[in-house]
Design an enzyme around this catalytic site. Structure first.
Site, short mmCIF file in Angstrom:
data_model
loop_
_atom_site.label_atom_id
_atom_site.label_comp_id
_atom_site.label_asym_id
_atom_site.label_seq_id
_atom_site.Cartn_x
_atom_site.Cartn_y
_atom_site.Cartn_z
N GLU A 52 -4.24 2.11 -7.13
CA GLU A 52 -4.61 3.19 -6.22
C GLU A 52 -3.70 4.39 -6.45
OE1 GLU A 52 -6.83 1.58 -2.47
OE2 GLU A 52 -4.70 1.72 -2.08
N HIS A 107 0.86 -1.19 0.00
CA HIS A 107 0.00 0.00 0.00
C HIS A 107 0.90 1.25 0.00
CE1 HIS A 107 -2.85 3.05 1.32
NE2 HIS A 107 -3.81 2.23 0.95
N GLY A 110 -11.79 5.00 3.68
CA GLY A 110 -12.71 5.80 4.51
C GLY A 110 -14.16 5.33 4.47
N GLY A 166 -7.86 9.00 0.10
CA GLY A 166 -8.32 9.83 1.21
C GLY A 166 -8.54 11.29 0.85
P1 PGA Z 1 -9.75 5.82 0.62
O1 PGA Z 1 -8.51 4.82 0.82
O2 PGA Z 1 -10.91 4.99 0.11
O3 PGA Z 1 -10.01 6.39 1.98
O4 PGA Z 1 -9.32 6.84 -0.38
C1 PGA Z 1 -8.28 3.75 -0.05
C2 PGA Z 1 -7.03 3.04 0.34
O5 PGA Z 1 -6.08 3.69 0.81
O6 PGA Z 1 -6.94 1.81 0.19
#
Ligand code: PGA
Length: 228
Positions: A151, A102, A211, A157
């Protein structure tokens, strides 16, 4: 896809990061579990912190809930003198899957492609599905990776997801460049408002949700939409 009969396997994966303690995690399960229906085409995976895994596993078994567990990381080594690490051998009875690489781990904990590679090997030996996060088409993907999550860092986020069309193109490129026939997920500011627009894309096979996965109502909505 809209209106057509769905045949593709979808993964809806909750990445709780370091947000929930054990009480909150069990409370979430109490709220979400009874509202989910078993659906062979939609796999729901929750990835809490390590300390919540055993209790959650028990609650899922007792409630016979259609939820699988995953970890947010895994040791690059086996059993041994590696202080602070959680080895695959210890996790294999608790989780189906491990998130690896990640961007938060790469940013805050110095995780390198080589470590990602070692972690994927550890998963392979313990029969845990390695889900490798990539930040774009250039991120390396170890050979025995079984799921990839695209991602983009700007989307995590931030409330600013990638466009479904671009995410689809990136997913297609990743499959072509690495000659992969494995699920590619999208992650980054996914909500119940935008989840379907990503799942409607040909090359996107699921979602990695941060989130929005913490809110039981929001998460149930996303799973229900994916199941329709
Ligand atoms: P997010 O995070 O949905 O809060 O943007 C996704 C992630 O970091 O896997």
């Amino acid at each position: 896809m809209a209106g057509g009969e769905k045949t593709k396997q979808i993964w809806i994966i909750a990445n709780w990061k370091s947000h929930q303690n054990i009480g909150q995690s069990l409370e979430w399960l109490d709220q979400v579990g009874p509202l989910l229906q078993t659906n062979s085409l939609v796999k729901v995976v929750v990835c809490p912190t390590f300390s919540c895994l055993a209790e959650m596993k028990k609650a899922i078994m007792v409630g016979n809930l259609p939820i699988l567990l995953g970890s947010q990381d895994i040791s690059p080594f086996g059993l041994g003198a590696f202080t602070g690490e959680e080895p695959a051998q210890n996790l294999k009875n608790l989780v189906e899957l491990a998130i690896i690489g990640h961007s938060e781990r790469r940013q805050h904990f110095g995780e390198t492609d080589q470590m990602v590679d070692q972690k994927v090997s550890q998963c392979f030996e313990s029969n845990i599905i390695p889900l490798v996060c990539v930040q774009g088409v250039d991120t390396s993907i170890p050979q025995t990776t079984e799921i990839v999550a695209y991602e983009p860092i700007f989307a995590i986020g931030s409330g600013h997801p990638d466009t479904p069309d671009n995410a689809n193109q990136v997913a297609q490129k990743i499959k072509l460049m690495h000659d992969l026939d494995i699920p590619i997920l999208y992650g980054g500011s996914v909500t119940s408002q935008n989840s379907q627009s990503f799942l409607d894309q040909e090359h996107i096979d699921g979602l990695l949700i941060g989130g929005a996965s913490l809110d039981p109502e929001e998460f149930v909505k996303i799973v229900q939409l994916a199941s329709q």
